[in-house]
Design a protein around this motif. Sequence first.
Motif, short mmCIF file in Angstrom:
data_model
loop_
_atom_site.label_atom_id
_atom_site.label_comp_id
_atom_site.label_asym_id
_atom_site.label_seq_id
_atom_site.Cartn_x
_atom_site.Cartn_y
_atom_site.Cartn_z
N ALA A 24 0.85 -1.20 0.00
CA ALA A 24 0.00 0.00 0.00
C ALA A 24 0.88 1.25 0.00
O ALA A 24 0.53 2.27 -0.60
N GLU A 25 2.04 1.14 0.64
CA GLU A 25 2.95 2.28 0.69
C GLU A 25 3.43 2.69 -0.70
O GLU A 25 3.69 3.87 -0.95
N GLN A 27 1.57 2.47 -3.45
CA GLN A 27 0.45 3.23 -4.01
C GLN A 27 0.44 4.66 -3.46
O GLN A 27 0.23 5.62 -4.20
N GLU A 28 0.67 4.78 -2.17
CA GLU A 28 0.68 6.10 -1.54
C GLU A 28 1.82 6.96 -2.07
O GLU A 28 1.65 8.16 -2.32
N ALA A 29 2.99 6.35 -2.28
CA ALA A 29 4.14 7.09 -2.81
C ALA A 29 3.89 7.54 -4.25
O ALA A 29 4.26 8.65 -4.62
N ALA A 31 1.02 8.27 -5.58
CA ALA A 31 0.09 9.39 -5.52
C ALA A 31 0.78 10.65 -5.02
O ALA A 31 0.63 11.74 -5.59
N ARG A 32 1.57 10.52 -3.96
CA ARG A 32 2.24 11.66 -3.35
C ARG A 32 3.34 12.25 -4.23
O ARG A 32 3.41 13.45 -4.45
N ALA A 37 -2.62 8.30 -8.86
CA ALA A 37 -3.47 7.51 -7.96
C ALA A 37 -3.71 6.15 -8.60
O ALA A 37 -4.06 6.06 -9.77
N SER A 39 -5.59 2.62 -7.60
CA SER A 39 -6.43 1.89 -6.65
C SER A 39 -6.07 0.41 -6.64
O SER A 39 -5.47 -0.09 -7.59
N THR A 48 -2.96 -6.53 -1.44
CA THR A 48 -2.31 -5.27 -1.08
C THR A 48 -1.94 -5.36 0.39
O THR A 48 -2.79 -5.65 1.23
N ARG A 50 0.26 -3.87 3.97
CA ARG A 50 0.69 -2.65 4.66
C ARG A 50 1.66 -3.07 5.75
O ARG A 50 1.40 -4.00 6.51
#
Length: 149
Positions: A24-25, A27-29, A31-32, A37, A39, A48, A50
């Motif tokens: 999940a990290e 995916q977050e990276a 996006a950031r 993004a 999903s 997925t 975490r």
Amino acid sequence: RYALRTGTYSARHHIDRQVTLIEAETQEALARDRGLALSPAEHRRNLTTRGVPLNHLVGRYFSVGAAFPAGGAVLYGGRLNVPCRYLEDLLGRPVFRPLIHRSGLNARVVVSGTVRPGDPITPVDPTSLPPDVRAANEAVALEPAPDVT
């Protein structure tokens, strides 16, 4: 789709690609840092995670769900997943290069079991597995990673 040989890469089937996991990290990276993004439905991985460093699971046994032998699945980490241009084409977004070295883990199912959202991922001591199960798994070499250029 790959068990039935109807998936895009079915011609290049390998036991290490029975299950794919992604952090999940990641995916977050994406996006950031890249404004991309992605999903869980879009990344096309089965699980997925975490808080689980997937790179550390290459060549190792681990359970997803209840600790072995209590009913969770036991997987064996294959090679790190390599992104494909097909995913980029499907999504219409430039995800190929940002996912190089961050595209998850390919794994093989050693012992089937029940997996539910939120289940823990824990290391499995290889000596706790039945010797015939372990021998059958270890008789198949890990899939070598393709060149990603």
